[in-house]
Scaffold this active site. Structure first.
Site, short mmCIF file in Angstrom:
data_model
loop_
_atom_site.label_atom_id
_atom_site.label_comp_id
_atom_site.label_asym_id
_atom_site.label_seq_id
_atom_site.Cartn_x
_atom_site.Cartn_y
_atom_site.Cartn_z
N HIS A 1 -14.85 1.39 -0.75
CA HIS A 1 -13.84 0.55 -0.32
C HIS A 1 -12.50 1.14 0.50
CE1 HIS A 1 -14.96 -2.46 -3.67
NE2 HIS A 1 -15.86 -2.52 -2.51
N GLY B 1 -16.10 2.53 -15.86
CA GLY B 1 -14.92 1.71 -15.57
C GLY B 1 -14.91 0.81 -14.44
N THR B 2 -16.16 0.11 -14.30
CA THR B 2 -15.77 -1.10 -13.22
C THR B 2 -16.43 -2.25 -14.02
OG1 THR B 2 -17.00 -2.07 -11.33
CG2 THR B 2 -18.16 -0.22 -12.40
N SER B 3 -15.80 -3.44 -13.75
CA SER B 3 -16.10 -4.65 -14.34
C SER B 3 -17.44 -5.10 -13.66
CB SER B 3 -14.91 -5.66 -14.28
OG SER B 3 -14.81 -5.88 -13.10
N ARG C 1 1.29 1.74 -3.58
CA ARG C 1 0.12 2.14 -4.34
C ARG C 1 0.02 3.66 -4.07
NH1 ARG C 1 1.23 -1.70 -5.69
NH2 ARG C 1 2.19 -0.45 -7.22
N GLN D 1 -15.54 2.85 -5.94
CA GLN D 1 -14.91 1.67 -5.52
C GLN D 1 -13.33 1.85 -5.20
OE1 GLN D 1 -16.47 -2.09 -7.41
NE2 GLN D 1 -16.92 -0.33 -8.85
N ASN D 2 -13.07 3.34 -5.83
CA ASN D 2 -11.52 3.49 -5.77
C ASN D 2 -11.09 3.78 -4.62
OD1 ASN D 2 -11.49 2.62 -8.58
ND2 ASN D 2 -11.41 4.55 -9.41
N ASP E 1 -8.07 5.55 -4.43
CA ASP E 1 -7.18 7.07 -4.76
C ASP E 1 -8.40 8.18 -4.39
OD1 ASP E 1 -8.81 7.96 -7.16
OD2 ASP E 1 -7.93 6.12 -8.09
N TYR F 1 0.80 -1.14 -0.05
CA TYR F 1 -0.08 0.08 0.06
C TYR F 1 0.83 1.26 -0.13
CZ TYR F 1 -4.25 -2.60 0.26
OH TYR F 1 -5.36 -3.46 -0.02
#
Ligand code: NAD
Length: 232
Positions: free
Chosen positions: A104, A173-175, A56, A86-87, A89, A53
């Site tokens: 998250h 941009g999410t699967s 990251r 969900q990011n 950042d 982390y």
């Protein structure tokens, strides 16, 4: 005021140079997810987890918001905009968005390894690094304020409520592979929905989505133009 809820994932930060997760055969920046992003990983090798982390976080600090983040922030001039991301950042905030729910967690914050959700005491990460041996007030080792695989997602109910109240709902941009977050699309009641992703993403058949098969910056530019041409 018309309310837009925008649900974002790793794909929106890809053009800022932060890699997505699914595109890498289960590897995230050369690390095996199970070894760095689970409670078991923390129990067995917390130094490796901190190192992962810290790297990251350095990458996030060195990255800049891209046009997709900026178009979303600009929409606040015309609409009430709520982001559910969900990011971990902070690129939405740095682009100027004011309402961001981090499902998250947030990599720029830390908490005690003993402090349980839903309301842990949060600390800013000093100089972008959590040191081994750096302790919270309760004596626990500081850990990243992120939700690991296998941990509960305490903000899910708040996110579900926001999705139900949306007049316009946008997915970028999410699967839609990581649950429970991916299940948010089942709460959509709006008929005015958009999906921006260069790859095929499966959404519930009964919910109408207008699909822009493009990278986030181009897709958000199109959507921004469409939504501001005739403010709804
Ligand atoms: P994912 O990696 O599973 O899916 C990424 C999606 O983005 C895919 O559908 C892909 O087609 C799409 N994509 C790739 N490049 C794109 C671009 N330039 N523009 C638009 N879309 C693009 O990501 P996820 O669904 O968010 O789930 C992964 C998990 O990993 C999440 O829990 C997230 O918290 C975490 N993660 C976060 C970050 C970050 O904070 N930036 C980065 C990697 C992973």
């Amino acid at each position: 005021m018309c309310k837009i809820v925008i649900f974002t994932g790793a794909g929106i930060s890809e053009e800022s140079g932060i890699r997505t997760f699914r595109g890498n055969n289960g590897l995230w920046e050369e690390y095996n997810i199970e070894e760095v992003a689970t409670p078991q990983a923390w129990a067995e090798n917390s130094k490796l987890v901190l190192e992962f982390y810290n790297k990251r976080r350095k990458q996030v600090i060195e990255s800049e918001p891209n046009p997709a983040h900026k178009y979303i922030a600009e929409l606040e001039k015309f609409y009430e905009v709520e982001i559910i991301t969900q990011n971990i950042d902070d690129l939405h905030e740095r682009a100027g968005s004011s309402k961001v729910l981090h499902l998250h967690g947030e990599i720029m914050k830390s908490k005690s390894e003993f402090d349980e959700e839903p309301n842990p005491k949060l600390y800013d990460v000093k100089n972008g690094v959590i040191q081994w041996g750096e302790r919270a007030e309760d004596g626990g080792q500081l850990r990243p304020h992120v939700v690991w695989f296998g941990e509960p997602v305490p903000l899910m109910m708040e996110a579900e409520k926001k999705v139900r109240e949306a007049d316009i709902f946008v997915v970028v941009g999410t699967s839609l592979n990581v649950y429970p977050a991916a299940g948010l699309v089942y709460y959509v009641q709006s008929k005015d929905n958009y999906l921006i992703d260069p790859n095929v993403v499966k959404v519930p058949e009964e919910i109408p989505f207008k699909v822009f098969s493009e990278k986030a910056s181009l897709g958000m530019k199109r959507l921004y133009e469409e939504l501001t041409r005739t403010s709804k």
